[in-house]
Motif scaffolding. Structure first.
Motif, PDB file in Angstrom:
ATOM      1  N   VAL A 189      35.331  35.838  52.324  1.00  0.00           N
ATOM      2  CA  VAL A 189      35.391  37.231  51.868  1.00  0.00           C
ATOM      3  C   VAL A 189      36.854  37.648  51.840  1.00  0.00           C
ATOM      4  CG1 VAL A 189      34.698  39.619  52.319  1.00  0.00           C
ATOM      5  CG2 VAL A 189      33.133  37.741  52.883  1.00  0.00           C
ATOM      6  N   MET A 190      37.268  38.255  50.742  1.00  0.00           N
ATOM      7  CA  MET A 190      38.667  38.646  50.589  1.00  0.00           C
ATOM      8  C   MET A 190      38.751  39.984  49.862  1.00  0.00           C
ATOM      9  SD  MET A 190      41.630  36.586  48.478  1.00  0.00           S
ATOM     10  CE  MET A 190      41.276  37.254  46.857  1.00  0.00           C
ATOM     11  N   VAL A 191      39.613  40.861  50.354  1.00  0.00           N
ATOM     12  CA  VAL A 191      39.926  42.097  49.638  1.00  0.00           C
ATOM     13  C   VAL A 191      41.035  41.765  48.650  1.00  0.00           C
ATOM     14  CG1 VAL A 191      40.833  44.450  49.822  1.00  0.00           C
ATOM     15  CG2 VAL A 191      39.263  43.569  51.568  1.00  0.00           C
ATOM     16  N   ILE A 192      40.840  42.146  47.408  1.00  0.00           N
ATOM     17  CA  ILE A 192      41.842  41.898  46.368  1.00  0.00           C
ATOM     18  C   ILE A 192      43.068  42.754  46.657  1.00  0.00           C
ATOM     19  CG2 ILE A 192      42.348  42.024  43.900  1.00  0.00           C
ATOM     20  CD1 ILE A 192      39.267  41.744  43.453  1.00  0.00           C
ATOM     21  N   ASP A 193      44.224  42.131  46.598  1.00  0.00           N
ATOM     22  CA  ASP A 193      45.484  42.835  46.798  1.00  0.00           C
ATOM     23  C   ASP A 193      45.567  44.029  45.842  1.00  0.00           C
ATOM     24  OD1 ASP A 193      48.449  42.696  47.812  1.00  0.00           O
ATOM     25  OD2 ASP A 193      48.561  42.885  45.618  1.00  0.00           O
ATOM     26  N   MET A 194      45.928  45.186  46.391  1.00  0.00           N
ATOM     27  CA  MET A 194      45.950  46.414  45.607  1.00  0.00           C
ATOM     28  C   MET A 194      46.893  46.334  44.406  1.00  0.00           C
ATOM     29  SD  MET A 194      46.450  50.352  46.914  1.00  0.00           S
ATOM     30  CE  MET A 194      45.342  50.094  48.279  1.00  0.00           C
ATOM     31  N   LEU A 195      48.047  45.731  44.596  1.00  0.00           N
ATOM     32  CA  LEU A 195      49.006  45.605  43.503  1.00  0.00           C
ATOM     33  C   LEU A 195      48.470  44.676  42.406  1.00  0.00           C
ATOM     34  CD1 LEU A 195      51.768  46.535  42.542  1.00  0.00           C
ATOM     35  CD2 LEU A 195      52.779  44.631  43.789  1.00  0.00           C
ATOM     36  N   MET A 196      47.888  43.553  42.807  1.00  0.00           N
ATOM     37  CA  MET A 196      47.301  42.640  41.824  1.00  0.00           C
ATOM     38  C   MET A 196      46.155  43.315  41.076  1.00  0.00           C
ATOM     39  SD  MET A 196      46.993  38.884  43.451  1.00  0.00           S
ATOM     40  CE  MET A 196      48.188  38.293  44.632  1.00  0.00           C
ATOM     41  N   TYR A 197      45.360  44.063  41.814  1.00  0.00           N
ATOM     42  CA  TYR A 197      44.226  44.764  41.203  1.00  0.00           C
ATOM     43  C   TYR A 197      44.720  45.800  40.197  1.00  0.00           C
ATOM     44  CZ  TYR A 197      39.585  46.908  40.973  1.00  0.00           C
ATOM     45  OH  TYR A 197      38.368  47.391  40.549  1.00  0.00           O
ATOM     46  N   GLY A 198      45.700  46.578  40.603  1.00  0.00           N
ATOM     47  CA  GLY A 198      46.246  47.613  39.725  1.00  0.00           C
ATOM     48  C   GLY A 198      46.860  47.037  38.458  1.00  0.00           C
ATOM     49  N   ARG A 199      47.458  45.876  38.582  1.00  0.00           N
ATOM     50  CA  ARG A 199      48.075  45.208  37.420  1.00  0.00           C
ATOM     51  C   ARG A 199      47.079  44.354  36.644  1.00  0.00           C
ATOM     52  NH1 ARG A 199      53.745  43.075  40.090  1.00  0.00           N
ATOM     53  NH2 ARG A 199      54.726  45.123  40.220  1.00  0.00           N
ATOM     54  N   MET A 200      45.835  44.256  37.162  1.00  0.00           N
ATOM     55  CA  MET A 200      44.821  43.386  36.569  1.00  0.00           C
ATOM     56  C   MET A 200      45.385  41.975  36.414  1.00  0.00           C
ATOM     57  SD  MET A 200      41.868  44.881  36.027  1.00  0.00           S
ATOM     58  CE  MET A 200      41.758  46.113  37.306  1.00  0.00           C
TER      59      MET A 200
ATOM     60  N   GLY B 213      44.940  38.663  36.707  1.00  0.00           N
ATOM     61  CA  GLY B 213      43.904  37.644  36.802  1.00  0.00           C
ATOM     62  C   GLY B 213      44.398  36.347  37.400  1.00  0.00           C
ATOM     63  N   LYS B 214      45.598  35.945  37.035  1.00  0.00           N
ATOM     64  CA  LYS B 214      46.167  34.701  37.560  1.00  0.00           C
ATOM     65  C   LYS B 214      46.387  34.802  39.070  1.00  0.00           C
ATOM     66  CE  LYS B 214      49.984  31.429  36.941  1.00  0.00           C
ATOM     67  NZ  LYS B 214      49.156  30.234  36.941  1.00  0.00           N
ATOM     68  N   GLY B 215      46.974  35.889  39.512  1.00  0.00           N
ATOM     69  CA  GLY B 215      47.248  36.069  40.935  1.00  0.00           C
ATOM     70  C   GLY B 215      45.983  36.137  41.775  1.00  0.00           C
ATOM     71  N   VAL B 216      44.981  36.855  41.288  1.00  0.00           N
ATOM     72  CA  VAL B 216      43.732  36.982  42.030  1.00  0.00           C
ATOM     73  C   VAL B 216      43.010  35.638  42.074  1.00  0.00           C
ATOM     74  CG1 VAL B 216      41.468  38.117  42.118  1.00  0.00           C
ATOM     75  CG2 VAL B 216      43.499  39.443  41.540  1.00  0.00           C
ATOM     76  N   LEU B 217      42.991  34.935  40.950  1.00  0.00           N
ATOM     77  CA  LEU B 217      42.346  33.614  40.930  1.00  0.00           C
ATOM     78  C   LEU B 217      43.049  32.651  41.882  1.00  0.00           C
ATOM     79  CD1 LEU B 217      40.122  31.814  39.793  1.00  0.00           C
ATOM     80  CD2 LEU B 217      41.695  31.173  37.962  1.00  0.00           C
ATOM     81  N   GLU B 218      44.382  32.667  41.889  1.00  0.00           N
ATOM     82  CA  GLU B 218      45.115  31.783  42.783  1.00  0.00           C
ATOM     83  C   GLU B 218      44.834  32.110  44.260  1.00  0.00           C
ATOM     84  OE1 GLU B 218      46.824  29.006  41.930  1.00  0.00           O
ATOM     85  OE2 GLU B 218      46.092  29.464  39.935  1.00  0.00           O
ATOM     86  N   SER B 219      44.740  33.393  44.571  1.00  0.00           N
ATOM     87  CA  SER B 219      44.414  33.810  45.942  1.00  0.00           C
ATOM     88  C   SER B 219      43.019  33.329  46.340  1.00  0.00           C
ATOM     89  CB  SER B 219      44.485  35.328  46.080  1.00  0.00           C
ATOM     90  OG  SER B 219      45.799  35.790  45.869  1.00  0.00           O
ATOM     91  N   ALA B 220      42.075  33.454  45.429  1.00  0.00           N
ATOM     92  CA  ALA B 220      40.707  33.000  45.704  1.00  0.00           C
ATOM     93  C   ALA B 220      40.670  31.493  45.880  1.00  0.00           C
ATOM     94  CB  ALA B 220      39.769  33.433  44.563  1.00  0.00           C
ATOM     95  N   LYS B 221      41.352  30.765  45.010  1.00  0.00           N
ATOM     96  CA  LYS B 221      41.391  29.300  45.109  1.00  0.00           C
ATOM     97  C   LYS B 221      42.003  28.860  46.439  1.00  0.00           C
ATOM     98  CE  LYS B 221      42.914  27.070  41.467  1.00  0.00           C
ATOM     99  NZ  LYS B 221      43.701  26.778  40.256  1.00  0.00           N
ATOM    100  N   LYS B 222      43.033  29.548  46.859  1.00  0.00           N
ATOM    101  CA  LYS B 222      43.698  29.209  48.120  1.00  0.00           C
ATOM    102  C   LYS B 222      42.732  29.402  49.297  1.00  0.00           C
ATOM    103  CE  LYS B 222      47.864  30.205  50.778  1.00  0.00           C
ATOM    104  NZ  LYS B 222      49.093  31.016  50.852  1.00  0.00           N
ATOM    105  N   LEU B 223      42.010  30.518  49.307  1.00  0.00           N
ATOM    106  CA  LEU B 223      41.052  30.776  50.369  1.00  0.00           C
ATOM    107  C   LEU B 223      39.911  29.747  50.364  1.00  0.00           C
ATOM    108  CD1 LEU B 223      40.327  32.615  52.741  1.00  0.00           C
ATOM    109  CD2 LEU B 223      39.118  34.077  51.137  1.00  0.00           C
ATOM    110  N   LEU B 224      39.538  29.313  49.167  1.00  0.00           N
ATOM    111  CA  LEU B 224      38.486  28.300  49.022  1.00  0.00           C
ATOM    112  C   LEU B 224      38.979  26.884  49.369  1.00  0.00           C
ATOM    113  CD1 LEU B 224      36.836  29.549  45.727  1.00  0.00           C
ATOM    114  CD2 LEU B 224      35.685  29.337  47.938  1.00  0.00           C
ATOM    115  N   GLY B 225      40.289  26.734  49.445  1.00  0.00           N
ATOM    116  CA  GLY B 225      40.856  25.425  49.723  1.00  0.00           C
ATOM    117  C   GLY B 225      40.987  24.550  48.486  1.00  0.00           C
ATOM    118  N   ASP B 226      40.978  25.178  47.319  1.00  0.00           N
ATOM    119  CA  ASP B 226      41.113  24.453  46.042  1.00  0.00           C
ATOM    120  C   ASP B 226      42.543  24.441  45.547  1.00  0.00           C
ATOM    121  OD1 ASP B 226      38.406  24.053  46.118  1.00  0.00           O
ATOM    122  OD2 ASP B 226      37.940  25.596  44.664  1.00  0.00           O
TER     123      ASP B 226
END
Length: 100
Positions: free
Chosen positions: A74-85, A87-100
């Motif tokens: 479970v991860m809260v999307i970074d506010m700055l990344m969310y505000g800027r939409m 997609g690359k940054g959020v996907l990379e953060s999710a992949k990192k948490l998943l260990g991918d």
């Protein structure tokens, strides 16, 4: 295939972010399915997710959701990344948490 599910208060603001994440995933050849839903659908949509991403506007639910789904990432999307939409940054953060 990884299943990434984003939740926000209404499910609408995350839809644009999902589209951007999907384009990045396709370009990178990352095998995933990304969905956006409102928080009310958590109990129906979270069980199949590999990772649950929360919009910043519902970040106060993070502890409750982690307790409800201890086996899920479970991860809260970074506010700055969310505000800027960002997609690359959020996907990379999710992949990192998943260990991918």
């Amino acid at each position: 295939m990884k299943k990434i599910v984003l939740f926000c208060s209404q499910g609408m603001s995350t839809s644009l972010l999902v589209n951007k994440m999907e384009k990045v995933a396709e370009k990178e050849g990352y095998d995933c399915k990304i969905e956006a839903h409102n928080l009310a659908s958590l109990s129906q949509k979270a069980p199949d997710a590999d990772i649950i991403l929360l919009g910043p506007q519902i970040r106060f639910n993070e502890k409750k959701i982690k307790k409800q789904y201890p086996e899920k990432k479970v991860m809260v999307i970074d506010m700055l990344m969310y505000g800027r939409m960002d997609g690359k940054g959020v996907l990379e953060s999710a992949k990192k948490l998943l260990g991918d």
